[in-house]
Design a protein around this motif. Structure first.
Motif, PDB file in Angstrom:
ATOM      1  N   LYS A  27      -4.503   0.640  -7.182  1.00  0.00           N
ATOM      2  CA  LYS A  27      -5.293   0.840  -5.966  1.00  0.00           C
ATOM      3  C   LYS A  27      -5.169  -0.357  -5.039  1.00  0.00           C
ATOM      4  CE  LYS A  27      -9.815   0.475  -5.839  1.00  0.00           C
ATOM      5  NZ  LYS A  27     -11.271   0.743  -6.016  1.00  0.00           N
ATOM      6  N   SER A  28      -5.171  -1.557  -5.620  1.00  0.00           N
ATOM      7  CA  SER A  28      -5.039  -2.772  -4.822  1.00  0.00           C
ATOM      8  C   SER A  28      -3.695  -2.814  -4.106  1.00  0.00           C
ATOM      9  CB  SER A  28      -5.193  -4.002  -5.720  1.00  0.00           C
ATOM     10  OG  SER A  28      -5.036  -5.189  -4.974  1.00  0.00           O
ATOM     11  N   ARG A  29      -2.623  -2.432  -4.811  1.00  0.00           N
ATOM     12  CA  ARG A  29      -1.294  -2.407  -4.183  1.00  0.00           C
ATOM     13  C   ARG A  29      -1.238  -1.360  -3.080  1.00  0.00           C
ATOM     14  NH1 ARG A  29       0.518  -3.321  -9.611  1.00  0.00           N
ATOM     15  NH2 ARG A  29       0.780  -1.082  -9.935  1.00  0.00           N
ATOM     16  N   PHE A  30      -1.876  -0.205  -3.317  1.00  0.00           N
ATOM     17  CA  PHE A  30      -1.886   0.870  -2.326  1.00  0.00           C
ATOM     18  C   PHE A  30      -2.623   0.439  -1.057  1.00  0.00           C
ATOM     19  CE2 PHE A  30      -4.164   4.673  -0.654  1.00  0.00           C
ATOM     20  CZ  PHE A  30      -3.058   5.337  -0.154  1.00  0.00           C
ATOM     21  N   LEU A  31      -3.790  -0.189  -1.221  1.00  0.00           N
ATOM     22  CA  LEU A  31      -4.560  -0.651  -0.066  1.00  0.00           C
ATOM     23  C   LEU A  31      -3.803  -1.735   0.696  1.00  0.00           C
ATOM     24  CD1 LEU A  31      -8.162  -0.803  -1.578  1.00  0.00           C
ATOM     25  CD2 LEU A  31      -7.213   0.936  -0.058  1.00  0.00           C
ATOM     26  N   HIS A  32      -3.102  -2.587  -0.041  1.00  0.00           N
ATOM     27  CA  HIS A  32      -2.302  -3.632   0.604  1.00  0.00           C
ATOM     28  C   HIS A  32      -1.178  -3.010   1.428  1.00  0.00           C
ATOM     29  CE1 HIS A  32      -0.563  -7.554   1.253  1.00  0.00           C
ATOM     30  NE2 HIS A  32       0.584  -7.180   0.709  1.00  0.00           N
ATOM     31  N   PHE A  33      -0.543  -1.974   0.876  1.00  0.00           N
ATOM     32  CA  PHE A  33       0.529  -1.278   1.601  1.00  0.00           C
ATOM     33  C   PHE A  33      -0.012  -0.633   2.874  1.00  0.00           C
ATOM     34  CE2 PHE A  33       2.439   2.887   2.467  1.00  0.00           C
ATOM     35  CZ  PHE A  33       3.719   2.493   2.828  1.00  0.00           C
ATOM     36  N   ILE A  34      -1.172   0.019   2.780  1.00  0.00           N
ATOM     37  CA  ILE A  34      -1.777   0.656   3.956  1.00  0.00           C
ATOM     38  C   ILE A  34      -2.047  -0.377   5.037  1.00  0.00           C
ATOM     39  CG2 ILE A  34      -3.899   1.740   4.809  1.00  0.00           C
ATOM     40  CD1 ILE A  34      -4.001   3.396   2.322  1.00  0.00           C
ATOM     41  N   SER A  35      -2.590  -1.524   4.639  1.00  0.00           N
ATOM     42  CA  SER A  35      -2.918  -2.569   5.600  1.00  0.00           C
ATOM     43  C   SER A  35      -1.675  -3.074   6.325  1.00  0.00           C
ATOM     44  CB  SER A  35      -3.618  -3.727   4.885  1.00  0.00           C
ATOM     45  OG  SER A  35      -3.950  -4.751   5.795  1.00  0.00           O
ATOM     46  N   ILE A  36      -0.603  -3.326   5.573  1.00  0.00           N
ATOM     47  CA  ILE A  36       0.641  -3.825   6.177  1.00  0.00           C
ATOM     48  C   ILE A  36       1.249  -2.770   7.106  1.00  0.00           C
ATOM     49  CG2 ILE A  36       3.019  -4.498   5.687  1.00  0.00           C
ATOM     50  CD1 ILE A  36       2.022  -5.838   3.156  1.00  0.00           C
ATOM     51  N   ALA A  37       1.308  -1.517   6.628  1.00  0.00           N
ATOM     52  CA  ALA A  37       1.904  -0.444   7.431  1.00  0.00           C
ATOM     53  C   ALA A  37       1.122  -0.229   8.725  1.00  0.00           C
ATOM     54  CB  ALA A  37       1.946   0.847   6.617  1.00  0.00           C
ATOM     55  N   ALA A  38      -0.211  -0.251   8.629  1.00  0.00           N
ATOM     56  CA  ALA A  38      -1.040  -0.035   9.816  1.00  0.00           C
ATOM     57  C   ALA A  38      -0.839  -1.150  10.837  1.00  0.00           C
ATOM     58  CB  ALA A  38      -2.509   0.067   9.410  1.00  0.00           C
ATOM     59  N   HIS A  39      -0.786  -2.394  10.367  1.00  0.00           N
ATOM     60  CA  HIS A  39      -0.572  -3.516  11.280  1.00  0.00           C
ATOM     61  C   HIS A  39       0.805  -3.430  11.937  1.00  0.00           C
ATOM     62  CE1 HIS A  39      -4.101  -6.044  11.020  1.00  0.00           C
ATOM     63  NE2 HIS A  39      -4.145  -5.871   9.708  1.00  0.00           N
ATOM     64  N   ASP A  40       1.821  -3.042  11.162  1.00  0.00           N
ATOM     65  CA  ASP A  40       3.171  -2.931  11.713  1.00  0.00           C
ATOM     66  C   ASP A  40       3.259  -1.831  12.771  1.00  0.00           C
ATOM     67  OD1 ASP A  40       4.029  -4.974  10.135  1.00  0.00           O
ATOM     68  OD2 ASP A  40       4.989  -3.717   8.616  1.00  0.00           O
ATOM     69  N   LEU A  41       2.465  -0.781  12.610  1.00  0.00           N
ATOM     70  CA  LEU A  41       2.454   0.299  13.592  1.00  0.00           C
ATOM     71  C   LEU A  41       1.630  -0.068  14.825  1.00  0.00           C
ATOM     72  CD1 LEU A  41       1.941   3.374  11.230  1.00  0.00           C
ATOM     73  CD2 LEU A  41       3.975   2.899  12.604  1.00  0.00           C
TER      74      LEU A  41
END
Length: 210
Positions: A27-41
């Motif tokens: 879950k921690s890795r998934f939330l980290h991925f969401i955060s990075i992807a959202a910022h990049d977008l």
């Protein structure tokens, strides 16, 4: 016999504990991925929105009515995408409880007004009439102004999108100890097979003051 049973239960607990740790790590890795992807977008979309504002402000030359209309519509779509990205960025904050810090005394009337200001042009494009039913006196409530506006905007926006040339009504009133905000439309509505709104709405506390 008792010692063997205790040993088996201990082993089961250790295995369950290990599975919980693995799930938390995933879950921690998934939330980290969401955060990075959202910022990049978010960065390029914000830049595009800035270019639209420059052109709409007339800083790059005069615009025809058709050009202005196209830019305004594109700008609104970019804003919708940015709102969606904000939703994604909120997920880690909800998980860590940070969203609770935004709860304070707010005016529901003002929240509804801001929500509708963002949607009037969309309603006009779709040929939809917005009808607002607000009591003359509304008590202050405790909640997150930006998050509540986000929820109302999403509900009303969906109602507009699925209402061809009809009416969308926003009604606010007291329901016992709580405030009730209803969004009704003459479109296809929500199927009885769909999950209740309590299952899909974010858990932001909103209660009357006092």
């Amino acid at each position: 016999m008792r010692e063997q049973l205790l040993e088996e239960k201990t082993t089961e607990l250790e295995q369950a504990s290990g599975e919980i740790v693995k799930l938390e790590e995933e879950k921690s890795r998934f939330l980290h991925f969401i955060s990075i992807a959202a910022h990049d977008l978010k960065a390029p979309l914000t830049a595009i929105q800035g270019f639209f504002w420059v052109m709409l402000g007339g800083f790059s030359g005069e615009l025809t009515d058709k050009q202005r209309n196209m830019l305004e519509r594109s700008s609104r779509r970019i804003k919708e995408l940015l709102n969606l990205i904000s939703d994604l960025l909120d997920i880690p904050r909800i998980e860590t409880g940070q969203i609770v810090q935004e709860v304070k005394e707010i005016s529901l009337r003002e929240v509804v007004r801001r929500s509708l200001d963002d949607l009037r042009n969309l309603a006009k494009e779709k040929g939809v009439k917005l009808k607002v039913e607000l009591p003359q006196s509304l008590p202050k409530i405790q909640g997150s102004s930006s998050r509540l506006q986000q929820v109302i905007t999403n509900l009303v926006g969906n109602a507009i999108n699925y209402t061809p040339e009809g009416v969308v009504t926003i009604r606010v009133g007291e329901g016992g100890k709580d405030m009730r905000t209803e969004v009704m439309d003459t479109g296809i509505g929500i199927s009885a097979d769909d999950p209740p709104l309590s299952d899909v709405s974010p858990p932001w506390l909103v209660t009357p003051q006092g």
